[in-house]
Enzyme design. Structure first.
Site, short mmCIF file in Angstrom:
data_model
loop_
_atom_site.label_atom_id
_atom_site.label_comp_id
_atom_site.label_asym_id
_atom_site.label_seq_id
_atom_site.Cartn_x
_atom_site.Cartn_y
_atom_site.Cartn_z
N PHE A 111 44.11 29.88 44.90
CA PHE A 111 43.23 30.25 44.19
C PHE A 111 42.83 30.56 42.82
O PHE A 111 41.16 30.25 42.31
CB PHE A 111 43.00 31.87 44.90
CG PHE A 111 44.21 32.07 43.20
CD1 PHE A 111 44.87 32.90 42.79
CD2 PHE A 111 45.60 32.84 44.97
CE1 PHE A 111 45.73 33.15 42.30
CE2 PHE A 111 46.44 32.83 43.95
CZ PHE A 111 46.65 33.06 42.44
N ARG B 26 49.95 47.93 32.10
CA ARG B 26 50.22 47.57 33.41
C ARG B 26 50.52 48.32 34.37
O ARG B 26 50.08 48.74 35.19
CB ARG B 26 52.02 46.68 33.72
CG ARG B 26 51.76 45.08 32.67
CD ARG B 26 50.86 44.27 32.93
NE ARG B 26 51.50 43.10 34.54
CZ ARG B 26 51.14 42.75 34.88
NH1 ARG B 26 50.28 41.99 34.45
NH2 ARG B 26 51.34 42.26 36.39
N THR C 188 47.43 44.57 40.97
CA THR C 188 46.89 42.69 40.87
C THR C 188 45.73 43.25 42.24
O THR C 188 45.12 42.96 42.29
CB THR C 188 47.83 41.29 41.74
OG1 THR C 188 48.38 41.41 40.25
CG2 THR C 188 46.23 40.38 41.58
N ARG D 37 42.85 49.77 37.88
CA ARG D 37 42.09 49.13 38.96
C ARG D 37 42.01 49.53 40.82
O ARG D 37 41.23 49.64 41.71
CB ARG D 37 43.45 47.98 39.38
CG ARG D 37 42.92 46.65 38.70
CD ARG D 37 44.49 45.48 39.12
NE ARG D 37 43.94 44.07 38.02
CZ ARG D 37 45.69 43.17 37.77
NH1 ARG D 37 46.44 43.78 38.10
NH2 ARG D 37 44.67 41.97 37.16
N ASN E 262 39.45 41.90 39.89
CA ASN E 262 40.40 43.45 39.75
C ASN E 262 40.00 43.75 38.17
O ASN E 262 40.82 44.31 37.65
CB ASN E 262 41.76 42.96 40.25
CG ASN E 262 42.10 41.69 39.03
OD1 ASN E 262 41.76 41.29 38.88
ND2 ASN E 262 43.32 41.22 39.80
N HIS F 88 42.37 42.03 33.01
CA HIS F 88 43.77 41.48 32.92
C HIS F 88 44.70 42.18 31.73
O HIS F 88 44.13 42.99 30.53
CB HIS F 88 44.00 40.15 32.30
CG HIS F 88 45.23 39.77 31.22
ND1 HIS F 88 45.29 38.98 32.42
CD2 HIS F 88 45.67 39.11 30.65
CE1 HIS F 88 46.82 38.22 31.64
NE2 HIS F 88 46.93 38.74 30.24
#
Ligand code: IDP
Ligand code: MG
Length: 226
Positions: free
Chosen positions: A134, A162, A168, A179, A189, A192
């Protein structure tokens, strides 16, 4: 709040008005003091009995405190993390919502800019993924429109960010995370976040030039940390 006691009796199972004494819970070895936020790093790794424990020590065996990995964010180390609202987050008008979540949490914003990134910069940022199938689509996605680059600072900010961001794959991300609340697909999503303090430093140095970061002390600082 559930407290595991030596006897298997939980404090949460007692009536609110209960006074907890040795006669109420004969094998009671854990006090509320152990469950409040740790005042120093050493509390994560070692056992410090409260003063009154001396009176109990003769009849009870004290156990070392268990190391709790999810409390690593309580360490006193101040870290930096690189947070980026990806092009889909910018296009969908989610910038304010995302910044707000980090502000409300209590972290310190030290850098912020809207930026159209080059293919080279995107490739360098995601170089660890360049063998993934990807990868070309990821680079197209990140360079498809402006991103919002942010540097955030605080104790445990990398791990905590995080958690705020979530998994993810947005369909696997918990509700309440960015997310989990705001996205539906891994390839879109919205945000970052650095995955280690080392990468936090590396990515901030990659995305911000000298003079673009601000060293300041928020007035709320004493209201966030004792
Ligand atoms: P992270 O963003 O949660 O740290 P990483 O594994 O570092 O996740 O992947 C970086 C980014 O690459 C992801 O946020 C996502 O945009 C994209 N990505 C990861 N895995 C896939 C995939 O299987 N398909 C499409 N894009 C992916
Ligand atoms: Mg990553």
């Amino acid at each position: 709040m559930e407290v595991v006691c030596g006897s298997g009796v939980c404090v949460s199972s007692l009536p609110r008005s209960s006074t907890i004494t040795r006669s109420t819970v004969p094998q009671f070895r854990v006090s509320y003091q152990y469950l409040t936020p740790f005042p120093s790093q050493s509390h994560l790794f070692s056992y410090h009995p409260p003063p009154y424990a001396k009176t109990l020590r003769a009849r009870t065996t004290t156990k070392p405190a268990i190391f709790l990995p999810h409390l690593v964010a309580s360490l006193q180390q101040v870290d930096q993390t690189y947070i980026m609202v990806k092009p889909d987050g910018v296009q969908r008008g989610l910038v304010g919502e995302i910044i707000s979540r980090f502000e409300k949490k209590g972290f310190k914003l030290t850098g912020l800019k809207l930026f159209q990134c080059s293919k080279e910069l995107a490739e360098e940022h995601y170089k660890d993924l360049n063998q993934k199938s990807f990868f070309p689509k990821l680079i197209d996605y990140i360079t498809s429109g402006p991103v919002v680059c942010m540097a955030w600072e605080g104790v445990g900010v990398v791990a905590s960010a995080r958690k705020l961001i979530g998994a993810t794959d947005p369909l696997q991300a918990e509700p309440g995370t960015i997310r989990g609340d705001l996205a539906v697909q891994t390839g879109r999503n919205v945000i970052h976040g650095s995955d280690s303090p080392e990468n936090g430093k590396r990515e901030i140095a990659l995305w911000f030039k000298e003079g673009e970061l601000c060293d300041w002390t928020p007035v709320q600082a004493p209201w966030l940390r004792e």
